[in-house]
Design a protein around this motif. Sequence first.
Motif, PDB file in Angstrom:
ATOM      1  N   ARG A  84       0.825  -1.207   0.000  1.00  0.00           N
ATOM      2  CA  ARG A  84       0.000   0.000   0.000  1.00  0.00           C
ATOM      3  C   ARG A  84       0.861   1.260   0.000  1.00  0.00           C
ATOM      4  O   ARG A  84       0.468   2.291  -0.554  1.00  0.00           O
ATOM      5  N   THR A  85       2.017   1.190   0.648  1.00  0.00           N
ATOM      6  CA  THR A  85       2.912   2.347   0.647  1.00  0.00           C
ATOM      7  C   THR A  85       3.445   2.614  -0.760  1.00  0.00           C
ATOM      8  O   THR A  85       3.595   3.771  -1.175  1.00  0.00           O
ATOM      9  N   VAL A  86       3.735   1.553  -1.509  1.00  0.00           N
ATOM     10  CA  VAL A  86       4.141   1.727  -2.911  1.00  0.00           C
ATOM     11  C   VAL A  86       3.024   2.408  -3.701  1.00  0.00           C
ATOM     12  O   VAL A  86       3.275   3.316  -4.508  1.00  0.00           O
ATOM     13  N   ALA A  87       1.783   1.984  -3.477  1.00  0.00           N
ATOM     14  CA  ALA A  87       0.654   2.622  -4.157  1.00  0.00           C
ATOM     15  C   ALA A  87       0.584   4.108  -3.814  1.00  0.00           C
ATOM     16  O   ALA A  87       0.355   4.958  -4.688  1.00  0.00           O
ATOM     17  N   GLY A  88       0.801   4.433  -2.552  1.00  0.00           N
ATOM     18  CA  GLY A  88       0.820   5.835  -2.155  1.00  0.00           C
ATOM     19  C   GLY A  88       1.935   6.604  -2.836  1.00  0.00           C
ATOM     20  O   GLY A  88       1.760   7.769  -3.227  1.00  0.00           O
ATOM     21  N   GLY A  89       3.092   5.955  -2.978  1.00  0.00           N
ATOM     22  CA  GLY A  89       4.203   6.595  -3.677  1.00  0.00           C
ATOM     23  C   GLY A  89       3.859   6.914  -5.119  1.00  0.00           C
ATOM     24  O   GLY A  89       4.239   7.974  -5.641  1.00  0.00           O
ATOM     25  N   MET A  90       3.125   6.034  -5.765  1.00  0.00           N
ATOM     26  CA  MET A  90       2.717   6.289  -7.147  1.00  0.00           C
ATOM     27  C   MET A  90       1.724   7.447  -7.235  1.00  0.00           C
ATOM     28  O   MET A  90       1.752   8.236  -8.186  1.00  0.00           O
ATOM     29  N   VAL A  91       0.844   7.576  -6.250  1.00  0.00           N
ATOM     30  CA  VAL A  91      -0.084   8.714  -6.217  1.00  0.00           C
ATOM     31  C   VAL A  91       0.707  10.017  -6.105  1.00  0.00           C
ATOM     32  O   VAL A  91       0.418  11.013  -6.798  1.00  0.00           O
ATOM     33  N   ALA A 120      11.031   7.815  -4.629  1.00  0.00           N
ATOM     34  CA  ALA A 120      11.885   7.329  -3.550  1.00  0.00           C
ATOM     35  C   ALA A 120      11.183   6.257  -2.728  1.00  0.00           C
ATOM     36  O   ALA A 120      11.790   5.243  -2.349  1.00  0.00           O
ATOM     37  N   VAL A 121       9.912   6.472  -2.436  1.00  0.00           N
ATOM     38  CA  VAL A 121       9.142   5.489  -1.678  1.00  0.00           C
ATOM     39  C   VAL A 121       9.161   4.139  -2.390  1.00  0.00           C
ATOM     40  O   VAL A 121       9.416   3.085  -1.785  1.00  0.00           O
ATOM     41  N   VAL A 122       8.892   4.167  -3.682  1.00  0.00           N
ATOM     42  CA  VAL A 122       8.850   2.925  -4.454  1.00  0.00           C
ATOM     43  C   VAL A 122      10.244   2.297  -4.544  1.00  0.00           C
ATOM     44  O   VAL A 122      10.398   1.081  -4.402  1.00  0.00           O
ATOM     45  N   ASN A 123      11.260   3.127  -4.777  1.00  0.00           N
ATOM     46  CA  ASN A 123      12.629   2.624  -4.870  1.00  0.00           C
ATOM     47  C   ASN A 123      13.048   1.858  -3.630  1.00  0.00           C
ATOM     48  O   ASN A 123      13.676   0.810  -3.699  1.00  0.00           O
ATOM     49  N   ILE A 124      12.717   2.403  -2.459  1.00  0.00           N
ATOM     50  CA  ILE A 124      13.132   1.792  -1.206  1.00  0.00           C
ATOM     51  C   ILE A 124      12.491   0.420  -1.012  1.00  0.00           C
ATOM     52  O   ILE A 124      13.134  -0.527  -0.549  1.00  0.00           O
ATOM     53  N   LEU A 125      11.227   0.298  -1.389  1.00  0.00           N
ATOM     54  CA  LEU A 125      10.470  -0.898  -1.030  1.00  0.00           C
ATOM     55  C   LEU A 125      10.464  -2.006  -2.078  1.00  0.00           C
ATOM     56  O   LEU A 125      10.231  -3.170  -1.743  1.00  0.00           O
TER      57      LEU A 125
END
Length: 418
Positions: A84-91, A120-125
């Motif tokens: 879900r955090t990846v989804a938030g990063g895409m938003v 960055a959020v997506v990259n990390i996860l």
Amino acid sequence: MNMSLNSTRTPSRSRPALMIVALILVALNLRLAITSAASLLTMLTEAGALNAVTVVLIPAIPTAVFAIAGVSTARVAARWGAERTVAGGMVILVAGLLIRALPDPWIVVIGTVIATGGLAVVNILLPAVVRAHFGRSIGTVTTVYTTAMSLGAATAAAAAVPVAQRLGSPTLGLAAWAIPAIIGLVAWALFMPLRGERGTGLAAAVVAETSTHSAETAAGAATRREPFPAGTWLLASFFAIQALLSYVLMGWLPSIATDAGLSAERAGLLLGIAMAVGVPATAVIVPLTRGVKRMRLGFAIVGAASLTGMLGLLLAPTAMPELWAAFLGLGMCAFPLALALIASLGKDAAESARVSTAVQSIGYTVATLGPLGAGAMRQMTGGWTLVLVLLMVGAAAQVTVGLLLTQVVGKRGAVEGR
């Protein structure tokens, strides 16, 4: 059913083909915001959408934001779960890209900060997501999604100038890249498990490492920080150098080319070539992480390629620029090499996440100096000679650190094999 990253379910229960599609569509966007802006720097400056200060900041923003995002990403993932955090990063990425449609220097900067915050959020996860859902195929899946990253970056770099010309505005040309980001977000929301329990598995492990005190596990038991796996800090050093080199080139290669006398369209195409080379090259480089001898070969190949491309730009920038760009693209395959090592260094998804957070946060903190320093040197000296010489020194250091890392990995493998 427990849908957290620490779940023991197998990919066959999680529609692996659709999950890989979602992973690819998200990965396609992870460099679009960066390479499209790099190709449009000259047009943006000429149109007044960037000035002498902001044009230097734009290439430096990604690494700075990537560095800061490590701790905050861990805390958000602890509450909501990694998928879900990846989804938030895409938003966040989509929002930042759309903001950049406004032709004001500082609005473009703000939009870039927001967009790269999502990246960055997506990259990390993503490395830990790969480890959790595709633990038996880490190398293959890492190759797939890093290849998609290269393909997306190449497309944006080569097409950014023509798209902006077609739309009649360089800032609208920046915002147009929100379209593939929206597609990636929709695919991720449809195909990835987003209803995991909060604060469990991977996310809790990340927070335990990144917070200033010991965290608790989902079961409520107190945990003690464990040491990082052997080689983590060498890997962080390698990641920092490759990120510095890559982001200087991604941010400034078109400007280096236009200053040498090439057209904006051809300069953007050079960056596209550099990114496109990563598509087939990644499939060759990532498998070289399997075994110490192969790993040494991988480090040597990417280092030698970087040195060759930089030397070509220094001595004969207009003679064979496409060839130099191809060598630089091969050199940038140090990134998927590092990602594969991050994913395999931990004993499980939680430890891989800890390694990923530490390596990427430290690496991008150091790498921030590269794009910012390169732009400042260009303005002070009026040319790119000093920048290219220092980049070659960095490429040599990258090879050295990589070879030292193989020694540590070899010793670790020998110990685990007993």
